[in-house]
Write a protein that holds these residues in place. Sequence first.
Motif, PDB file in Angstrom:
ATOM      1  N   GLY A   1       7.432   5.178   0.000  1.00 17.63           N
ATOM      2  CA  GLY A   1       6.847   6.375  -0.573  1.00 17.63           C
ATOM      3  C   GLY A   1       6.294   7.413   0.372  1.00 17.63           C
ATOM      4  N   ALA A   2       6.662   7.353   1.662  1.00 13.13           N
ATOM      5  CA  ALA A   2       6.127   8.329   2.614  1.00 13.13           C
ATOM      6  C   ALA A   2       6.569   9.744   2.274  1.00 13.13           C
ATOM      7  CB  ALA A   2       6.582   7.985   4.027  1.00 13.13           C
ATOM      8  N   ASP A   3       5.649  10.685   2.337  1.00 15.65           N
ATOM      9  CA  ASP A   3       5.974  12.110   2.247  1.00 15.65           C
ATOM     10  C   ASP A   3       6.108  12.724   3.630  1.00 15.65           C
ATOM     11  OD1 ASP A   3       5.901  12.263  -0.588  1.00 15.65           O
ATOM     12  OD2 ASP A   3       3.718  12.321  -0.531  1.00 15.65           O
ATOM     13  N   PHE A   4       5.334  12.214   4.580  1.00 11.84           N
ATOM     14  CA  PHE A   4       5.392  12.656   5.968  1.00 11.84           C
ATOM     15  C   PHE A   4       5.514  11.420   6.849  1.00 11.84           C
ATOM     16  CE2 PHE A   4       2.942  15.808   3.663  1.00 11.84           C
ATOM     17  CZ  PHE A   4       3.522  17.007   4.055  1.00 11.84           C
ATOM     18  N   VAL A   5       6.415  11.487   7.828  1.00 11.49           N
ATOM     19  CA  VAL A   5       6.610  10.375   8.757  1.00 11.49           C
ATOM     20  C   VAL A   5       6.421  10.908  10.167  1.00 11.49           C
ATOM     21  CG1 VAL A   5       8.150   8.567   9.585  1.00 11.49           C
ATOM     22  CG2 VAL A   5       8.234   9.273   7.174  1.00 11.49           C
ATOM     23  N   MET A   6       5.521  10.265  10.913  1.00 11.34           N
ATOM     24  CA  MET A   6       5.215  10.693  12.275  1.00 11.34           C
ATOM     25  C   MET A   6       5.677   9.635  13.268  1.00 11.34           C
ATOM     26  SD  MET A   6       1.371  12.205  11.575  1.00 11.34           S
ATOM     27  CE  MET A   6       1.503  13.490  12.820  1.00 11.34           C
ATOM     28  N   GLU A   7       5.968  10.070  14.474  1.00  9.66           N
ATOM     29  CA  GLU A   7       6.316   9.134  15.545  1.00  9.66           C
ATOM     30  C   GLU A   7       5.533   9.488  16.800  1.00  9.66           C
ATOM     31  OE1 GLU A   7       9.852  10.318  18.153  1.00  9.66           O
ATOM     32  OE2 GLU A   7      10.710  10.354  16.142  1.00  9.66           O
TER      33      GLU A   7
ATOM     34  N   HIS B   1      11.766   2.030   6.451  1.00  6.46           N
ATOM     35  CA  HIS B   1      10.694   1.294   5.779  1.00  6.46           C
ATOM     36  C   HIS B   1       9.681   2.257   5.171  1.00  6.46           C
ATOM     37  CE1 HIS B   1       8.071  -2.274   5.237  1.00  6.46           C
ATOM     38  NE2 HIS B   1       7.088  -1.394   5.406  1.00  6.46           N
ATOM     39  N   ALA B   2       9.298   3.271   5.928  1.00 11.97           N
ATOM     40  CA  ALA B   2       8.316   4.241   5.430  1.00 11.97           C
ATOM     41  C   ALA B   2       8.842   4.983   4.204  1.00 11.97           C
ATOM     42  CB  ALA B   2       7.951   5.221   6.535  1.00 11.97           C
ATOM     43  N   LEU B   3      10.104   5.421   4.267  1.00 13.83           N
ATOM     44  CA  LEU B   3      10.681   6.140   3.129  1.00 13.83           C
ATOM     45  C   LEU B   3      10.757   5.251   1.894  1.00 13.83           C
ATOM     46  CD1 LEU B   3      13.597   8.063   4.905  1.00 13.83           C
ATOM     47  CD2 LEU B   3      11.404   8.998   4.130  1.00 13.83           C
ATOM     48  N   GLU B   4      11.100   3.992   2.096  1.00 13.82           N
ATOM     49  CA  GLU B   4      11.193   3.054   0.971  1.00 13.82           C
ATOM     50  C   GLU B   4       9.841   2.799   0.328  1.00 13.82           C
ATOM     51  OE1 GLU B   4      12.983  -0.334   2.770  1.00 13.82           O
ATOM     52  OE2 GLU B   4      15.051   0.418   2.516  1.00 13.82           O
TER      53      GLU B   4
ATOM     54  N   MET C   1       0.838  -1.190   0.000  1.00 13.35           N
ATOM     55  CA  MET C   1       0.000   0.000   0.000  1.00 13.35           C
ATOM     56  C   MET C   1       0.880   1.250   0.000  1.00 13.35           C
ATOM     57  SD  MET C   1      -2.704   1.259   2.908  1.00 13.35           S
ATOM     58  CE  MET C   1      -3.436   2.894   2.850  1.00 13.35           C
ATOM     59  N   THR C   2       0.675   2.135  -0.958  1.00 15.13           N
ATOM     60  CA  THR C   2       1.383   3.402  -1.005  1.00 15.13           C
ATOM     61  C   THR C   2       0.586   4.446  -0.242  1.00 15.13           C
ATOM     62  OG1 THR C   2       2.337   2.886  -3.169  1.00 15.13           O
ATOM     63  CG2 THR C   2       2.319   5.195  -2.497  1.00 15.13           C
ATOM     64  N   ALA C   3       1.246   5.137   0.670  1.00 18.05           N
ATOM     65  CA  ALA C   3       0.573   6.159   1.461  1.00 18.05           C
ATOM     66  C   ALA C   3       1.513   7.326   1.665  1.00 18.05           C
ATOM     67  CB  ALA C   3       0.134   5.586   2.809  1.00 18.05           C
ATOM     68  N   ALA C   4       0.955   8.523   1.753  1.00 20.26           N
ATOM     69  CA  ALA C   4       1.776   9.722   1.917  1.00 20.26           C
ATOM     70  C   ALA C   4       2.155   9.966   3.366  1.00 20.26           C
ATOM     71  CB  ALA C   4       1.030  10.936   1.367  1.00 20.26           C
ATOM     72  N   VAL C   5       1.322   9.519   4.322  1.00 17.01           N
ATOM     73  CA  VAL C   5       1.539   9.774   5.748  1.00 17.01           C
ATOM     74  C   VAL C   5       1.724   8.446   6.473  1.00 17.01           C
ATOM     75  CG1 VAL C   5       0.582  10.783   7.844  1.00 17.01           C
ATOM     76  CG2 VAL C   5       0.101  11.852   5.613  1.00 17.01           C
ATOM     77  N   TRP C   6       2.849   8.312   7.150  1.00 15.57           N
ATOM     78  CA  TRP C   6       3.130   7.094   7.916  1.00 15.57           C
ATOM     79  C   TRP C   6       3.316   7.452   9.388  1.00 15.57           C
ATOM     80  CZ3 TRP C   6       4.608   1.892   6.289  1.00 15.57           C
ATOM     81  CH2 TRP C   6       4.371   1.657   4.920  1.00 15.57           C
ATOM     82  N   LEU C   7       2.682   6.682  10.250  1.00 10.83           N
ATOM     83  CA  LEU C   7       2.879   6.801  11.693  1.00 10.83           C
ATOM     84  C   LEU C   7       3.660   5.589  12.171  1.00 10.83           C
ATOM     85  CD1 LEU C   7       2.388   7.956  14.548  1.00 10.83           C
ATOM     86  CD2 LEU C   7       0.213   6.688  14.563  1.00 10.83           C
ATOM     87  N   ILE C   8       4.791   5.837  12.834  1.00 13.41           N
ATOM     88  CA  ILE C   8       5.626   4.752  13.347  1.00 13.41           C
ATOM     89  C   ILE C   8       5.360   4.596  14.841  1.00 13.41           C
ATOM     90  CG2 ILE C   8       7.955   3.811  13.457  1.00 13.41           C
ATOM     91  CD1 ILE C   8       6.937   4.534  10.616  1.00 13.41           C
ATOM     92  N   LEU C   9       4.978   3.385  15.244  1.00 13.83           N
ATOM     93  CA  LEU C   9       4.721   3.070  16.650  1.00 13.83           C
ATOM     94  C   LEU C   9       5.705   1.981  17.104  1.00 13.83           C
ATOM     95  CD1 LEU C   9       0.811   2.792  16.810  1.00 13.83           C
ATOM     96  CD2 LEU C   9       2.221   4.617  17.766  1.00 13.83           C
ATOM     97  N   PRO C  10       6.765   2.344  17.811  1.00 12.94           N
ATOM     98  CA  PRO C  10       7.672   1.318  18.334  1.00 12.94           C
ATOM     99  C   PRO C  10       7.067   0.672  19.569  1.00 12.94           C
ATOM    100  CG  PRO C  10       8.418   3.479  19.002  1.00 12.94           C
ATOM    101  CD  PRO C  10       7.199   3.705  18.159  1.00 12.94           C
ATOM    102  N   THR C  11       7.167  -0.629  19.673  1.00 10.17           N
ATOM    103  CA  THR C  11       6.551  -1.316  20.808  1.00 10.17           C
ATOM    104  C   THR C  11       7.486  -2.338  21.429  1.00 10.17           C
ATOM    105  OG1 THR C  11       5.531  -2.980  19.349  1.00 10.17           O
ATOM    106  CG2 THR C  11       4.201  -1.052  19.922  1.00 10.17           C
TER     107      THR C  11
END
Length: 247
Positions: free
Chosen positions: A90-96, A85-88, A1-11
Motif C-alpha cells: 500500500g505504499a503511496d511514496f517509496v524512498m531509497e 514489497h512496498a507497493l504490495e 502495517m499499512t503505511a503511505a511512506v516506505w523507505l527501502i534500505l538495501p544492506t
Amino acid sequence: MTAAVWLILPTYDEAENIAAIVAAADAVLEQAAPGAHRILVVDDGSPDGTGAIADRLAAEHEAVEVLHRTVREGLGPAYIAGFTHALEHGADFVMEMDADFSHDPADLARLLAAAGEADLVLGSRYVAGGGVTDWGRVRRIVSRGGSWYARAVLGLQVHDLTGGFKCFRREVLEAIDLPTVRSRGYAFQVEITDRAVQAGFVVVELPIVFRDRELGRSKMSWRIAGEAALLVPRLRCARTSGHRRSS
C-alpha cells in the motif's frame, strides 16, 4: 502495517551502521509522516550479522521490517524486491537511501515534501547547493564523469543520474515495469531514472551533500562502474528500438 511512506534500505555487511541509520531515519520520518511510515531493510544474507541486527530492530520498532534475501544479486535486484514489497503493502511514496550515512537522513523530509509537486525527487550532488565531501580527486572525477556520460548518451537534463537518494510516487514504480530492469549494480539508478523520464513523469533534483562513509567498506568496484558504462548505450539503443517498433 499499512503505511503511505516506505523507505527501502538495501544492506550487505552494514552491521556497524544499520542500528544508527534506522534510528535516525525513523526519527525524521515520524516527524514528516507521523504514524504513516515504514522502513524496510533488504538484506542480502550479510555474513557480518546485519540481518540479525535488523530483525532485532524490527522486534523493537513497529515501523521497521526486514526482507531477507539469501543470494547476493546486487543493488538493483535488492531495490526491486523492496519496491515490490512496498507497493504490495500500500505504499503511496517509496524512498531509497544508502545505509551508511553517505546520505543525510535529515534530507528525507525535504525529498518527501518535494514529492507533493513532483513524481520523482532526486537528491542531487551536482546541482547548485549540492556537493560531495571526503572524496579524493579521482573518485570525484569518476562520479561526476559517470553522470555526465550517462546524461550525454541518454540525452537527459538530469544532472545526478547515478545517485541513490530518491523519492518515488507509487505511480512511477508501477509504470516503469520493474521486472524488466536489467542492471544489477549502480547502473540501476541510471536505468530507473531514464525510464521515469521517458514515461513522462516530472523529475526534480534537490541539492544534497554526499559524505563518504565513516564505518564499513564501500561496495563500489571497477566491475560495477564498468557495468554502468556498458549499459548506458544499451539503454539508448533499446529506447530507439522500442520507438521503431511502435511507429
